[in-house]
Design a protein around this motif. Structure first.
Motif, PDB file in Angstrom:
ATOM      1  N   ALA A   1      52.005  22.288  10.646  1.00 51.40           N
ATOM      2  CA  ALA A   1      52.866  22.141  11.845  1.00 51.40           C
ATOM      3  C   ALA A   1      53.652  23.317  11.642  1.00 51.40           C
ATOM      4  O   ALA A   1      54.165  24.050  10.796  1.00 51.40           O
ATOM      5  N   LYS A   2      53.607  23.974  13.072  1.00 49.26           N
ATOM      6  CA  LYS A   2      54.832  25.018  12.948  1.00 49.26           C
ATOM      7  C   LYS A   2      56.225  24.308  13.148  1.00 49.26           C
ATOM      8  O   LYS A   2      56.383  23.141  13.342  1.00 49.26           O
ATOM      9  N   GLN A   3      57.250  24.904  12.663  1.00 50.81           N
ATOM     10  CA  GLN A   3      58.741  24.741  12.181  1.00 50.81           C
ATOM     11  C   GLN A   3      59.068  23.730  14.333  1.00 50.81           C
ATOM     12  O   GLN A   3      59.593  23.006  13.873  1.00 50.81           O
ATOM     13  N   ALA A   4      59.272  24.545  14.815  1.00 45.33           N
ATOM     14  CA  ALA A   4      59.621  23.845  15.963  1.00 45.33           C
ATOM     15  C   ALA A   4      58.421  22.769  16.603  1.00 45.33           C
ATOM     16  O   ALA A   4      59.267  22.006  16.992  1.00 45.33           O
ATOM     17  N   LEU A   5      57.493  22.701  16.075  1.00 46.68           N
ATOM     18  CA  LEU A   5      56.948  21.033  16.042  1.00 46.68           C
ATOM     19  C   LEU A   5      57.403  20.367  15.440  1.00 46.68           C
ATOM     20  O   LEU A   5      57.510  19.215  16.041  1.00 46.68           O
ATOM     21  N   LEU A   6      57.624  20.580  14.113  1.00 45.62           N
ATOM     22  CA  LEU A   6      57.577  19.331  12.908  1.00 45.62           C
ATOM     23  C   LEU A   6      59.554  18.872  13.362  1.00 45.62           C
ATOM     24  O   LEU A   6      60.078  18.112  12.585  1.00 45.62           O
ATOM     25  N   ALA A   7      60.276  19.897  14.181  1.00 47.08           N
ATOM     26  CA  ALA A   7      61.762  19.295  14.070  1.00 47.08           C
ATOM     27  C   ALA A   7      61.689  17.667  14.874  1.00 47.08           C
ATOM     28  O   ALA A   7      62.624  17.153  14.534  1.00 47.08           O
ATOM     29  N   PRO A   8      61.325  17.816  15.791  1.00 48.73           N
ATOM     30  CA  PRO A   8      61.305  16.045  16.321  1.00 48.73           C
ATOM     31  C   PRO A   8      60.337  15.271  15.311  1.00 48.73           C
ATOM     32  O   PRO A   8      61.232  13.740  15.554  1.00 48.73           O
ATOM     33  N   LEU A   9      60.163  15.100  14.951  1.00 47.44           N
ATOM     34  CA  LEU A   9      59.075  14.070  14.130  1.00 47.44           C
ATOM     35  C   LEU A   9      59.914  14.389  12.624  1.00 47.44           C
ATOM     36  O   LEU A   9      60.372  12.711  12.186  1.00 47.44           O
ATOM     37  N   ILE A  10      61.164  15.539  12.212  1.00 43.38           N
ATOM     38  CA  ILE A  10      62.112  15.024  11.235  1.00 43.38           C
ATOM     39  C   ILE A  10      62.940  14.359  11.798  1.00 43.38           C
ATOM     40  O   ILE A  10      63.657  13.570  10.768  1.00 43.38           O
ATOM     41  N   LYS A  11      63.334  14.352  13.203  1.00 42.76           N
ATOM     42  CA  LYS A  11      64.946  13.568  13.276  1.00 42.76           C
ATOM     43  C   LYS A  11      64.070  11.689  13.639  1.00 42.76           C
ATOM     44  O   LYS A  11      65.105  11.044  13.248  1.00 42.76           O
ATOM     45  N   VAL A  12      62.758  11.799  14.093  1.00 48.29           N
ATOM     46  CA  VAL A  12      62.518  10.552  14.126  1.00 48.29           C
ATOM     47  C   VAL A  12      62.627   9.973  12.400  1.00 48.29           C
ATOM     48  O   VAL A  12      62.886   8.470  12.591  1.00 48.29           O
ATOM     49  N   LYS A  13      61.975  10.450  11.528  1.00 44.60           N
ATOM     50  CA  LYS A  13      61.861   9.915  10.211  1.00 44.60           C
ATOM     51  C   LYS A  13      63.222   9.377   9.499  1.00 44.60           C
ATOM     52  O   LYS A  13      63.016   8.777   9.109  1.00 44.60           O
ATOM     53  N   GLN A  14      64.124  10.776  10.239  1.00 47.91           N
ATOM     54  CA  GLN A  14      65.324  10.367   9.752  1.00 47.91           C
ATOM     55  C   GLN A  14      65.957   8.728  10.168  1.00 47.91           C
ATOM     56  O   GLN A  14      66.763   7.937   9.127  1.00 47.91           O
ATOM     57  N   ALA A  15      65.672   8.550  11.308  1.00 46.44           N
ATOM     58  CA  ALA A  15      65.569   7.318  12.059  1.00 46.44           C
ATOM     59  C   ALA A  15      65.020   6.276  11.311  1.00 46.44           C
ATOM     60  O   ALA A  15      65.359   4.774  11.506  1.00 46.44           O
ATOM     61  N   SER A  16      63.932   6.325  10.784  1.00 44.06           N
ATOM     62  CA  SER A  16      62.517   5.614  10.097  1.00 44.06           C
ATOM     63  C   SER A  16      62.924   4.882   9.138  1.00 44.06           C
ATOM     64  O   SER A  16      63.311   3.464   8.741  1.00 44.06           O
ATOM     65  N   ASP A  17      62.446   5.787   8.150  1.00 41.90           N
ATOM     66  CA  ASP A  17      63.277   5.848   6.368  1.00 41.90           C
ATOM     67  C   ASP A  17      64.105   6.274   5.985  1.00 41.90           C
ATOM     68  O   ASP A  17      63.647   6.277   4.508  1.00 41.90           O
ATOM     69  N   LEU A  18      64.683   7.286   6.353  1.00 47.31           N
ATOM     70  CA  LEU A  18      65.335   8.733   5.569  1.00 47.31           C
ATOM     71  C   LEU A  18      64.480   9.499   5.241  1.00 47.31           C
ATOM     72  O   LEU A  18      64.732  10.292   5.612  1.00 47.31           O
ATOM     73  N   HIS A  19      63.184   9.326   4.443  1.00 49.96           N
ATOM     74  CA  HIS A  19      62.805  10.242   3.228  1.00 49.96           C
ATOM     75  C   HIS A  19      61.669   9.180   2.500  1.00 49.96           C
ATOM     76  O   HIS A  19      62.312   7.957   2.309  1.00 49.96           O
ATOM     77  N   SER A  20      60.157  10.213   2.576  1.00 53.03           N
ATOM     78  CA  SER A  20      59.693   9.295   1.864  1.00 53.03           C
ATOM     79  C   SER A  20      60.397   9.295  -0.112  1.00 53.03           C
ATOM     80  O   SER A  20      60.592   9.742  -0.536  1.00 53.03           O
TER      81      SER A  20
ATOM     82  N   VAL B   1      55.861  22.229   6.224  1.00 53.79           N
ATOM     83  CA  VAL B   1      55.132  20.686   6.286  1.00 53.79           C
ATOM     84  C   VAL B   1      56.469  20.040   6.329  1.00 53.79           C
ATOM     85  O   VAL B   1      57.594  20.144   5.729  1.00 53.79           O
ATOM     86  N   LEU B   2      55.770  18.840   6.899  1.00 59.75           N
ATOM     87  CA  LEU B   2      56.982  17.243   5.882  1.00 59.75           C
ATOM     88  C   LEU B   2      56.109  16.730   5.730  1.00 59.75           C
ATOM     89  O   LEU B   2      54.898  16.200   5.962  1.00 59.75           O
ATOM     90  N   ILE B   3      56.751  15.493   4.551  1.00 56.50           N
ATOM     91  CA  ILE B   3      56.087  15.182   3.588  1.00 56.50           C
ATOM     92  C   ILE B   3      56.030  13.429   4.312  1.00 56.50           C
ATOM     93  O   ILE B   3      57.118  13.078   4.803  1.00 56.50           O
ATOM     94  N   THR B   4      55.646  12.663   4.466  1.00 55.22           N
ATOM     95  CA  THR B   4      55.326  11.387   4.741  1.00 55.22           C
ATOM     96  C   THR B   4      54.329  10.548   3.872  1.00 55.22           C
ATOM     97  O   THR B   4      54.267  10.965   3.066  1.00 55.22           O
ATOM     98  N   THR B   5      55.157   9.342   3.968  1.00 58.37           N
ATOM     99  CA  THR B   5      54.687   7.878   3.463  1.00 58.37           C
ATOM    100  C   THR B   5      53.331   7.551   3.873  1.00 58.37           C
ATOM    101  O   THR B   5      52.931   7.040   4.976  1.00 58.37           O
ATOM    102  N   GLY B   6      51.892   8.057   3.576  1.00 55.78           N
ATOM    103  CA  GLY B   6      50.656   8.354   3.981  1.00 55.78           C
ATOM    104  C   GLY B   6      50.614   8.904   5.116  1.00 55.78           C
ATOM    105  O   GLY B   6      51.574   9.019   6.080  1.00 55.78           O
ATOM    106  N   SER B   7      49.768   9.530   5.416  1.00 53.83           N
ATOM    107  CA  SER B   7      48.980  10.337   6.742  1.00 53.83           C
ATOM    108  C   SER B   7      49.174   9.502   8.140  1.00 53.83           C
ATOM    109  O   SER B   7      49.860  10.185   9.030  1.00 53.83           O
ATOM    110  N   GLN B   8      49.157   8.428   7.679  1.00 52.27           N
ATOM    111  CA  GLN B   8      49.385   7.280   9.017  1.00 52.27           C
ATOM    112  C   GLN B   8      50.588   7.399   9.373  1.00 52.27           C
ATOM    113  O   GLN B   8      50.860   7.527  10.420  1.00 52.27           O
ATOM    114  N   GLN B   9      51.562   7.254   8.459  1.00 48.32           N
ATOM    115  CA  GLN B   9      53.275   8.025   9.050  1.00 48.32           C
ATOM    116  C   GLN B   9      53.603   9.341   9.900  1.00 48.32           C
ATOM    117  O   GLN B   9      54.676   8.752  11.109  1.00 48.32           O
TER     118      GLN B   9
END
Length: 386
Positions: free
Chosen positions: A238-257, A85-93
């Motif tokens: 989601a499965k870890q492999a599916l979340l890996a690209p999202l984590i990379k994009v979030k790093q570039a987007s807002d570092l973390h919620s 699971v990846l925590i996001t800034t609202g599910s919209q993110q």
């Protein structure tokens, strides 16, 4: 003048976000936004949770992109999920991260019609090609769904199976299984958005479609409807492999919620009184749903057609004789805000019928009565379609 990007130009603005400015007028009653009632926020629990932040000074430090470990563990334990699971800034993110991670310009995305406006905006910004499948009372039209999957190279299917926004529809178990099977057959990933799942007023909970899926699936969750929207804490599972690209994009987007909000949220949902809060919330919203439905049936049954949803926040009313946008404009003149159904179709699609979305959670019963009275005046002033 600095030129705006093509993707921003082709993305239509949110009618709902824009109308929020109007609804802040003191004499305006809003049936428009999907707002929870601020009077029902668990303020006592939130106050205690906020006080506890001072005991954890490290929470104000930078944190992991994936989110607060304790909150992520709680989410996985609550859902019994063998995923990540990846925590996001609202599910919209979460929607935005999925789109930026997996969509290239021209990729095809399939949505129900009508569909959540915020998702359509995200896919527009990603320059995706949006296809639609008609949303029926118990889920998407399966014949049309398979036709779309067979004839087009669909990459993602976005859906809200529990109390869909805007229609309020809840998928049947048979359609959940059938959709999961079809997506696996055609290798299409599912984005299951579930912000209203815990706002069920009747019937038994059904398994999520993502749990029934054997192919790639993302499950999006939110605390905006059951705790507070201002905390902006959501997640994607989601499965870890599916979340890996999202984590990379979030790093570039807002570092973390925001870590303090995550810890406050965790303390809130873990609190012994939170279940009692949820019971009060669903009982209140059930009563308001029933009251709005009764008012509409008594006063506007000759002008509106609607079904009472089993949960969620909205009544979706069809207009056999009136144009929705014209009615929305007339309603604003009567100091009541509604959302025309046209807003829930992709910009390159024409609605099959006229409809309006009415929210029942944000207003008290006396306010709902006054709002329907104003809506009735607007309908009387609005010329029928020829």
């Amino acid at each position: 003048m600095l030129a705006v990007s093509k993707r921003v130009k082709q993305t239509k603005p949110s009618y709902i976000r824009n109308i929020l400015k109007v609804t802040q007028q003191a004499d305006m009653l809003s049936l428009a936004g999907g707002l929870p009632d601020a009077e029902l926020f668990p303020l006592d629990i939130l106050t205690q949770a906020a006080d506890e932040l001072a005991q954890s000074p490290s929470i104000f430090q930078y944190g992991a992109t994936e989110g607060l470990t304790e909150l992520r563990q709680w989410l996985l334990e609550e859902n019994g999920a063998a995923e990540d699971v990846l925590i996001t800034t609202g599910s919209q993110q979460a929607l935005d991260l999925i789109a930026r991670s997996y969509l290239n310009p021209g990729d095809k995305v399939l949505c129900e019609a009508p569909s959540y406006l915020g998702a359509l905006q995200v896919f527009d910004l990603a320059e995706a090609e949006i296809h639609t499948v008609i949303a029926e009372a118990d889920g998407p039209n399966l014949a049309q769904l398979e036709q779309q999957l067979a004839n087009y190279k669909i990459k993602l299917f976005y859906a809200v199976p529990d109390f869909q926004n805007p229609s309020g529809h809840c998928w049947s178990l048979s359609k959940r299984k059938a959709v999961a099977s079809l997506l696996a057959k055609y290798n299409v990933a599912l984005i299951e958005d579930a912000p209203y799942r815990q706002l069920r007023y009747q019937g038994e909970p059904l398994p999520t479609v993502s749990k029934l899926s054997s192919y790639a699936a993302f499950h999006l969750g939110s605390f905006s409807k059951i705790a507070t929207p201002g905390m902006r804490v959501g997640y994607v599972r989601a499965k870890q492999a599916l979340l890996a690209p999202l984590i990379k994009v979030k790093q570039a987007s807002d570092l973390h919620s925001a870590q303090p909000m995550q810890l406050m949220l965790l303390a809130t949902v873990r609190h012994p009184s939170f279940t009692e809060h949820l019971d009060k919330l669903t009982n209140t919203y059930r009563t308001r749903r029933d009251y709005l439905a009764e008012l509409l049936q008594q006063q506007l049954s000759d002008k509106l057609e609607f079904n009472v949803p089993q949960g969620g926040m909205f009544i979706w009313a069809r207009l056999p004789h009136h144009n929705a946008m014209s009615l929305a404009e007339a309603a604003l003149r009567q100091k009541v805000a509604i959302v025309p159904g046209d807003e829930f179709w992709p910009s390159n699609h024409t609605p099959d019928y006229q409809a309006i979305r009415l929210n029942f959670t944000a207003l008290t019963e006396p306010q709902l009565e006054q709002a329907v009275s104003r809506l009735k005046k607007a309908l009387l002033q609005c010329s029928p379609m020829k």
